[in-house]
Design a protein around this motif. Structure first.
Motif, PDB file in Angstrom:
ATOM      1  N   UNK A   1     -17.682  -5.757  -3.284  1.00  0.00           N
ATOM      2  CA  UNK A   1     -17.776  -4.986  -1.851  1.00  0.00           C
ATOM      3  C   UNK A   1     -16.567  -5.477  -1.177  1.00  0.00           C
ATOM      4  N   UNK A   2     -15.466  -5.156  -1.678  1.00  0.00           N
ATOM      5  CA  UNK A   2     -14.186  -5.549  -0.963  1.00  0.00           C
ATOM      6  C   UNK A   2     -13.182  -4.434  -0.245  1.00  0.00           C
ATOM      7  N   UNK A   3     -12.622  -4.722   1.011  1.00  0.00           N
ATOM      8  CA  UNK A   3     -11.691  -3.603   1.431  1.00  0.00           C
ATOM      9  C   UNK A   3     -10.449  -3.590   0.340  1.00  0.00           C
ATOM     10  N   UNK A   4     -10.399  -4.392  -0.488  1.00  0.00           N
ATOM     11  CA  UNK A   4      -9.151  -4.452  -1.295  1.00  0.00           C
ATOM     12  C   UNK A   4      -9.349  -3.459  -2.424  1.00  0.00           C
ATOM     13  N   UNK A   5     -10.602  -2.701  -2.606  1.00  0.00           N
ATOM     14  CA  UNK A   5     -10.960  -1.872  -3.533  1.00  0.00           C
ATOM     15  C   UNK A   5      -9.848  -0.761  -3.863  1.00  0.00           C
ATOM     16  N   UNK A   6      -9.613  -0.286  -2.187  1.00  0.00           N
ATOM     17  CA  UNK A   6      -8.828   0.962  -2.364  1.00  0.00           C
ATOM     18  C   UNK A   6      -7.235   0.623  -2.457  1.00  0.00           C
ATOM     19  N   UNK A   7      -6.882  -0.559  -2.665  1.00  0.00           N
ATOM     20  CA  UNK A   7      -5.699  -0.992  -2.896  1.00  0.00           C
ATOM     21  C   UNK A   7      -5.535  -0.842  -4.562  1.00  0.00           C
ATOM     22  N   UNK A   8      -6.619  -1.364  -5.182  1.00  0.00           N
ATOM     23  CA  UNK A   8      -6.275  -1.031  -6.684  1.00  0.00           C
ATOM     24  C   UNK A   8      -6.797   0.397  -7.189  1.00  0.00           C
ATOM     25  N   UNK A   9      -7.728   1.237  -6.271  1.00  0.00           N
ATOM     26  CA  UNK A   9      -7.513   2.656  -6.718  1.00  0.00           C
ATOM     27  C   UNK A   9      -6.394   3.173  -6.557  1.00  0.00           C
ATOM     28  N   UNK A  10      -5.758   2.731  -5.351  1.00  0.00           N
ATOM     29  CA  UNK A  10      -4.600   3.647  -4.934  1.00  0.00           C
ATOM     30  C   UNK A  10      -3.400   3.279  -6.115  1.00  0.00           C
ATOM     31  N   UNK A  11      -3.618   2.008  -6.719  1.00  0.00           N
ATOM     32  CA  UNK A  11      -2.579   1.934  -7.668  1.00  0.00           C
ATOM     33  C   UNK A  11      -2.941   2.098  -9.202  1.00  0.00           C
TER      34      UNK A  11
END
Length: 169
Positions: free
Chosen positions: A149-159
């Motif tokens: 449950x990390x805010x960094x998930x959106x970075x991975x999804x965006x990549x």
């Protein structure tokens, strides 16, 4: 369907556009993908960081990036609903699971900013690297991203990187 009177909605990636299921109807606003600063920063650091990783790992395997969750057991009442009784047990099991994956992946483990690096160096080995830089930079190198449950998930999804999101708490 969107409500409101917006003519245009800006989103950071095609994945986010798809996730929110914007459908092309006459009443819906135009949805424009503009990117994300987090994703752009990660891409910018990718070349520099790939050199660090290539020098570190001896075997060519896919890279699994993992983000260790923070310690939320300090909260009043602890976390009785959580699978693990305390943070030390969570950490032990987290690294135990990563170790099992080390035959298939080279692993980069990102620490939460609230934890001390010195306490986690013991987990480093030939196939597991404790990351000493920003998590977004490590994500840019990942073939798969494992976190809680990390805010960094959106970075991975965006990549376009697959995410395993394990809700630890």
């Amino acid at each position: 369907h969107c409500s409101g009177r917006a003519n245009t909605i800006l989103v950071e990636s095609d994945a986010i556009k798809k996730y929110h299921n914007f459908s092309p109807k006459k009443t819906n606003p135009e949805v424009v993908v503009i990117g994300s600063l987090a994703v752009h920063d990660a891409l910018n650091l990718m070349k520099k960081n790939s050199t660090i990783v290539n020098e570190r790992f001896q075997h060519q395997k896919p890279i699994l990036v993992s983000a260790l969750p923070p310690d939320f057991y300090y909260m009043q009442g602890g976390r009785p609903e959580a699978e693990f009784s305390d943070y030390a047990t969570l950490v032990s099991n987290w690294f135990g699971a990563l170790e099992k994956l080390a035959q298939t992946y080279n692993i980069i483990c990102c620490l939460h900013p609230s934890v001390e690096l010195e306490n986690y160096i013991i987990y480093e080995n030939e196939n597991l690297m404790i990351w000493r830089f920003e998590t977004a930079a490590a994500i840019s190198l990942a073939d798969v991203y494992f976190c809680s449950v990390s805010s960094t998930i959106r970075t991975a999804i965006g990549l376009g990187i697959p995410v395993v999101n394990y809700d630890t708490y």
